[in-house]
Every structure is written in C-alpha cells, then in structure tokens.
Design a protein around this motif. Structure first.
Motif, mmCIF file in Angstrom:
data_model
loop_
_atom_site.group_PDB
_atom_site.id
_atom_site.type_symbol
_atom_site.label_atom_id
_atom_site.label_comp_id
_atom_site.label_asym_id
_atom_site.label_seq_id
_atom_site.Cartn_x
_atom_site.Cartn_y
_atom_site.Cartn_z
ATOM 1 N N TYR A 80 15.948 -11.039 10.468
ATOM 2 C CA TYR A 80 15.256 -9.763 10.491
ATOM 3 C C TYR A 80 13.747 -10.002 10.523
ATOM 4 N N PRO A 81 13.018 -9.394 11.466
ATOM 5 C CA PRO A 81 11.569 -9.637 11.594
ATOM 6 C C PRO A 81 10.773 -8.880 10.534
ATOM 7 N N VAL A 82 10.637 -9.469 9.379
ATOM 8 C CA VAL A 82 10.019 -8.795 8.242
ATOM 9 C C VAL A 82 8.574 -8.390 8.544
ATOM 10 N N LEU A 83 7.766 -9.345 8.942
ATOM 11 C CA LEU A 83 6.338 -9.083 9.125
ATOM 12 C C LEU A 83 6.079 -8.087 10.252
ATOM 13 N N SER A 84 6.797 -8.239 11.369
ATOM 14 C CA SER A 84 6.571 -7.332 12.492
ATOM 15 C C SER A 84 6.985 -5.900 12.148
ATOM 16 N N ARG A 85 8.075 -5.733 11.406
ATOM 17 C CA ARG A 85 8.521 -4.383 11.027
ATOM 18 C C ARG A 85 7.570 -3.751 10.009
ATOM 19 N N VAL A 86 7.026 -4.555 9.105
ATOM 20 C CA VAL A 86 6.036 -4.033 8.155
ATOM 21 C C VAL A 86 4.813 -3.532 8.911
ATOM 22 N N ARG A 87 4.400 -4.284 9.940
ATOM 23 C CA ARG A 87 3.249 -3.872 10.736
ATOM 24 C C ARG A 87 3.564 -2.634 11.577
ATOM 25 N N GLU A 88 4.747 -2.608 12.196
ATOM 26 C CA GLU A 88 5.112 -1.482 13.054
ATOM 27 C C GLU A 88 5.252 -0.182 12.267
ATOM 28 N N LEU A 89 5.778 -0.267 11.051
ATOM 29 C CA LEU A 89 5.956 0.927 10.222
ATOM 30 C C LEU A 89 4.686 1.316 9.467
ATOM 31 N N GLY A 90 3.673 0.470 9.538
ATOM 32 C CA GLY A 90 2.412 0.775 8.863
ATOM 33 C C GLY A 90 2.548 0.858 7.353
ATOM 34 N N LEU A 91 3.354 -0.021 6.776
ATOM 35 C CA LEU A 91 3.619 0.059 5.341
ATOM 36 C C LEU A 91 2.394 -0.297 4.497
ATOM 37 N N LEU A 92 1.578 -1.230 4.976
ATOM 38 C CA LEU A 92 0.389 -1.586 4.214
ATOM 39 C C LEU A 92 -0.595 -0.412 4.164
ATOM 40 N N GLU A 93 -0.736 0.283 5.295
ATOM 41 C CA GLU A 93 -1.627 1.448 5.328
ATOM 42 C C GLU A 93 -1.116 2.555 4.411
ATOM 43 N N LYS A 94 0.214 2.776 4.447
ATOM 44 C CA LYS A 94 0.801 3.817 3.581
ATOM 45 C C LYS A 94 0.640 3.456 2.108
ATOM 46 N N THR A 95 0.791 2.174 1.795
ATOM 47 C CA THR A 95 0.617 1.728 0.408
ATOM 48 C C THR A 95 -0.804 1.990 -0.077
ATOM 49 N N ALA A 96 -1.780 1.720 0.811
ATOM 50 C CA ALA A 96 -3.175 1.965 0.440
ATOM 51 C C ALA A 96 -3.464 3.456 0.313
ATOM 52 N N GLU A 97 -2.921 4.264 1.231
ATOM 53 C CA GLU A 97 -3.169 5.713 1.193
ATOM 54 C C GLU A 97 -2.612 6.346 -0.076
ATOM 55 N N LEU A 98 -1.454 5.865 -0.513
ATOM 56 C CA LEU A 98 -0.820 6.423 -1.714
ATOM 57 C C LEU A 98 -1.416 5.869 -3.001
ATOM 58 N N GLY A 99 -2.282 4.872 -2.872
ATOM 59 C CA GLY A 99 -2.927 4.301 -4.060
ATOM 60 C C GLY A 99 -1.954 3.594 -4.991
ATOM 61 N N VAL A 100 -0.957 2.909 -4.414
ATOM 62 C CA VAL A 100 0.059 2.253 -5.238
ATOM 63 C C VAL A 100 -0.561 1.172 -6.124
ATOM 64 N N LEU A 101 -1.458 0.379 -5.567
ATOM 65 C CA LEU A 101 -2.050 -0.720 -6.342
ATOM 66 C C LEU A 101 -2.905 -0.198 -7.497
ATOM 67 N N SER A 102 -3.681 0.844 -7.232
ATOM 68 C CA SER A 102 -4.514 1.401 -8.304
ATOM 69 C C SER A 102 -3.648 2.030 -9.393
ATOM 70 N N LYS A 103 -2.526 2.630 -8.999
ATOM 71 C CA LYS A 103 -1.624 3.218 -9.985
ATOM 72 C C LYS A 103 -0.940 2.142 -10.811
ATOM 73 N N LEU A 104 -0.639 1.001 -10.195
ATOM 74 C CA LEU A 104 -0.069 -0.117 -10.936
ATOM 75 C C LEU A 104 -1.075 -0.655 -11.959
ATOM 76 N N GLU A 105 -2.336 -0.735 -11.556
ATOM 77 C CA GLU A 105 -3.367 -1.191 -12.490
ATOM 78 C C GLU A 105 -3.527 -0.208 -13.648
ATOM 79 N N ALA A 106 -3.403 1.089 -13.342
ATOM 80 C CA ALA A 106 -3.509 2.098 -14.402
ATOM 81 C C ALA A 106 -2.369 1.965 -15.411
ATOM 82 N N GLN A 107 -1.217 1.447 -14.950
ATOM 83 C CA GLN A 107 -0.085 1.238 -15.848
ATOM 84 C C GLN A 107 -0.158 -0.100 -16.581
ATOM 85 N N GLY A 108 -1.200 -0.884 -16.283
ATOM 86 C CA GLY A 108 -1.380 -2.150 -16.990
ATOM 87 C C GLY A 108 -1.007 -3.381 -16.208
ATOM 88 N N LEU A 109 -0.499 -3.211 -14.956
ATOM 89 C CA LEU A 109 -0.112 -4.371 -14.151
ATOM 90 C C LEU A 109 -1.309 -4.844 -13.342
#
Length: 220
Positions: free
Chosen positions: A78-107
């Motif tokens: 399964y082409p993991v990297l190409s599908r992540v790029r095609e679906l724009g998952l990194l952009e969606k993760t940034a837009e939703l602020g997942v990393l900042s929310k994880l930091e707010a929870q202490g991670l």
C-alpha cells in the motif's frame, strides 16, 4: 619413540571416533525442523510430487508471481506516503490544530521522547518491526483512507480531553453489548451481529480507553 607415537595415534583415533559418535547421536536425537506442504500428515497429498518446484513453497510462489506480473496484488504494498500526500492529510492535520491540541493536553515533544524507552521495554517497537507487511497492507489502508472523516472527530476529542475517549470507549462497548443482548444477526449470513461487530468495536473500545488513560496521566 615408536611406542609413544603409536599410543598418541591410538589416542587421537579414539577421541575422533568418540567425537564422531557423540555428534552423530546428538544430530540423530535433534528434532527435525523441515517443513512440509502437507503438514507432515501421511494421509495428506504430497505437494512435492505434483507441484512444479518453481512455485513450491510460499517464497518460490511469490518469486514466480513477480516474474509473471511485477505489479501483482500478492506482493504489492500500500503506497502510504503517496496516499497521505494525495489526501492532503498533513494539511488537514495542521488546519485542525491537532498538534497544538496535543500539546495543550500535555503531550509535548519532550514527553514523546520519554515514551520511546517505555515502548521499547514493552516490545511495541519490536512488534511493529516484525509485522510491517500486516501494518502496511492491513492497518494503514483503513487508517489513511478513513482519516479525512476521522480527523475532525479525533481533533475534537483531543480538545475535550480524556472524558471524550472514555465516552467513546463506553459507547463502543455498549453498542456491542446491545447487539449481543438483542440477538441481532447479520443479514443473509445468520451470524451474530454482536460477534461480527465486536471484532471492530471491542478493539476500538480498548484503544479509546487506553488513549483516555494516557491523556489523564499526561495531565497529572
């Protein structure tokens, strides 16, 4: 000197003979690790008699399939990297602020680094390394293809905190219990809906509870 050399020769011959006898007996007593296509049963069909050597055994069969069609389903990954790029998952993760929310929870990054030795001791990293094919071709497609729908839910749950994951765990477990207690069956198959759905709901319930507990520990 002649008697002495004769004694040495006899001694060497005796020791060699003893070593050979011991080695032979140890080899003879060692259980065989040879694998058979018929699982070693006498009544089963002997695959070696009616199967070409080029496709006899899993390794040979995969090699032969590659020679026929390099883009085959058997050896395709399964082409993991190409599908992540095609679906724009990194952009969606940034837009939703997942990393900042994880930091707010202490991670934080420091906390993540502290978790690596614990994962190593628990054997998680070794388990992942030994099951790469299963993770890439089994788990990754489900997680990545469903990520566009799941990311907003996960981001919202992270923002709420441990309570959201505990609620999710209780919901998954309660739904499976309801299916069991109601006696519902899968249409056209006659199988228990609780048993079939439990293959997904129970692992989701366990994972949600573990994640909730982990966030609670981070908060503390």
């Amino acid at each position: 000197m002649a008697p002495l050399s004769s004694l040495l020769t006899l001694g060497l011959a005796a020791s060699t003979s003893a070593f050979s006898t011991t080695s032979t007996s140890s080899v003879a007593s060692r259980p065989s690790t040879k694998l058979y296509e018929n699982f070693g049963f006498d009544f089963a069909e002997d695959q070696a008699e009616n199967t070409p050597t080029s496709i006899l055994g899993e390794a040979n069969y995969k090699k032969w399939v590659n020679s026929v069609d390099p883009n085959n389903m058997l050896n395709r990954q399964y082409p993991v990297l190409s599908r992540v790029r095609e679906l724009g998952l990194l952009e969606k993760t940034a837009e939703l602020g997942v990393l900042s929310k994880l930091e707010a929870q202490g991670l934080t990054l420091e906390k993540a680094e502290e978790l690596l030795p614990a994962l190593e001791k628990l054997g998680v990293l070794k388990l992942v390394a030994n099951n790469q094919q299963l993770l890439i071709n089994g788990v990754a497609p489900i997680a990545i293809e469903g990520a566009p729908l799941l990311l907003p839910l996960v981001a919202g749950a992270i923002e709420v905190g441990p309570a959201a994951f505990y609620l999710a765990a209780a919901t998954f477990a309660g739904l499976d219990f309801y299916l069991f207690s109601s006696g519902a069956e899968v249409p056209f198959l006659g199988l228990s809906a609780g048993g079939v759905a439990g293959l997904v709901l129970i692992p989701l319930s366990v994972v949600s509870a573990i994640v909730g507990g982990a966030f609670a520990q981070l908060k503390n």
